[in-house]
Design an enzyme around this catalytic site. Structure first.
Site, PDB file in Angstrom:
ATOM      1  N   SER A 180     -27.478   9.479  -5.258  1.00 46.77           N
ATOM      2  CA  SER A 180     -26.898   9.268  -3.869  1.00 46.77           C
ATOM      3  C   SER A 180     -26.328  10.540  -3.305  1.00 46.77           C
ATOM      4  O   SER A 180     -26.179  11.430  -4.080  1.00 46.77           O
ATOM      5  CB  SER A 180     -25.744   8.154  -4.446  1.00 46.77           C
ATOM      6  N   TYR A 227     -18.502   4.302  -7.526  1.00 42.53           N
ATOM      7  CA  TYR A 227     -19.764   4.636  -7.149  1.00 42.53           C
ATOM      8  C   TYR A 227     -20.213   6.137  -7.442  1.00 42.53           C
ATOM      9  O   TYR A 227     -21.199   6.492  -8.198  1.00 42.53           O
ATOM     10  CB  TYR A 227     -20.251   3.905  -6.160  1.00 42.53           C
TER      11      TYR A 227
END
Ligand SMILES: NC(=O)c1ccc[n+]([C@@H]2O[C@H](COP(=O)([O-])OP(=O)(O)OC[C@H]3O[C@@H](n4cnc5c(N)ncnc54)[C@H](O)[C@@H]3O)[C@@H](O)[C@H]2O)c1
Length: 270
Positions: free
Chosen positions: A151, A164
């Protein structure tokens, strides 16, 4: 010789019923790969498999929990029974979860450590465990490719998504570690890489990036302003990068993280 040929490769996709995973499944199937979708919910898996089969593609769906080694080993047995091998593992299952996110009204001191643990289990352990179970088979085969899903939140801090980000960062490090382990101890034909998608509107981030009327939220605008291409990604725009990493076109590439982000990671914002 076609460097991009993946015909008859067996590709296992965790999170293969999700927005990005299902789009990639469709692309790899159309390129001749045999698709195995691993998911949690049998009904959702069956829907994805029937869509692939209606289009004439070879596909198998198996309910498995990516956080349970026995469940993954049982899935591996079924795949060996049906196809005899695993060539490709895409660790697409992952994501954010509300409790591990800091809202505008909160600070880091409000973080739920239980939620932080859960999101870490999903994004880090949920890549490590399938990599071990299917990597073991690749070690026996002396061949195989793993692609992980990182990500844009890893390299620089993106507000709110603390759990996350940390778990994807750990997963990126594991990508490099596993790449070295497989190449040095087993075979130079086993490669482990990751892609780092920029911002694609999906089920998990739609509420953060858009308003109810479909217009962009303040956060959505902020991302667009920091993306030189001035738009969000479309799910099918990951297909080329993943296909490349799965094929012999990238046969000397291992341990990298390939951004697919419209220039987000290259841009200073100024
Ligand atoms: N959408 C984006 O903008 C974006 C950006 C960067 C990275 N990613 C990553 O790409 C991957 C796919 O994202 P997506 O947008 O398609 O999300 P999605 O929610 O549509 O799909 C995620 C999939 O993971 C599965 N999953 C979630 N928790 C699970 C668990 N505990 N066990 C097993 N499976 C579980 C879900 O069932 C779903 O099929 C994720 O790893 C995500 O973090 C997405």
């Amino acid at each position: 010789m076609n460097l991009f040929n993946i015909k008859d490769k067996v590709a296992v996709i965790t999170g293969g019923t999700g927005v990005l995973g299902s789009s990639i499944a469709e692309h790899l199937a159309a390129s001749g790969a045999k698709i195995v979708i691993l998911g949690r919910n049998q009904e959702t898996i069956d829907q994805s498999i029937s869509t692939l089969k209606e289009n004439g593609y070879e596909a198998l769906g198996i309910a498995a929990d990516i956080l349970n080694k026995k469940s993954l080993e049982a899935a591996r047995e079924k795949i060996i029974y049906h196809y005899g091998k695993v060539d490709i593992l895409l660790n697409a299952a992952g994501g954010n979860m509300p409790g591990a996110t800091i809202t505008d009204e909160q600070t880091i001191f409000d973080l739920s450590m239980d939620a932080f643990q859960t999101v870490t289990d999903l994004n880090l352990n949920g890549t490590v465990l399938p990599s071990i179970v299917f990597g073991e088979l690749m070690a026996q085969q002396k061949e195989g490719v793993i692609v992980n899903f990182s990500s844009m939140t890893v390299e620089r801090a993106v507000t709110r998504v603390v759990g996350y980000s940390a778990s994807k960062a750990g997963m990126e490090n594991f990508t490099r570690w596993m790449a070295v382990e497989m190449a040095t101890k087993f075979s130079d034909k086993i490669r482990v890489n990751a892609i780092a998608p920029g911002f694609f509107i999906g089920n998990q981030n739609r509420k953060l990036l858009t308003n109810e009327d479909g217009s962009y939220s303040q956060r959505g605008h902020s991302i667009i302003n920091n993306t030189p291409m001035k738009r969000f990604g479309e799910a099918n725009e990951l297909a080329g990068a993943i296909h490349f990493l799965c094929s012999d076109a990238s046969q000397f590439i291992t341990g990298i993280v390939l951004p697919v982000d419209g220039g987000f990671s290259a841009f200073s914002g100024v």
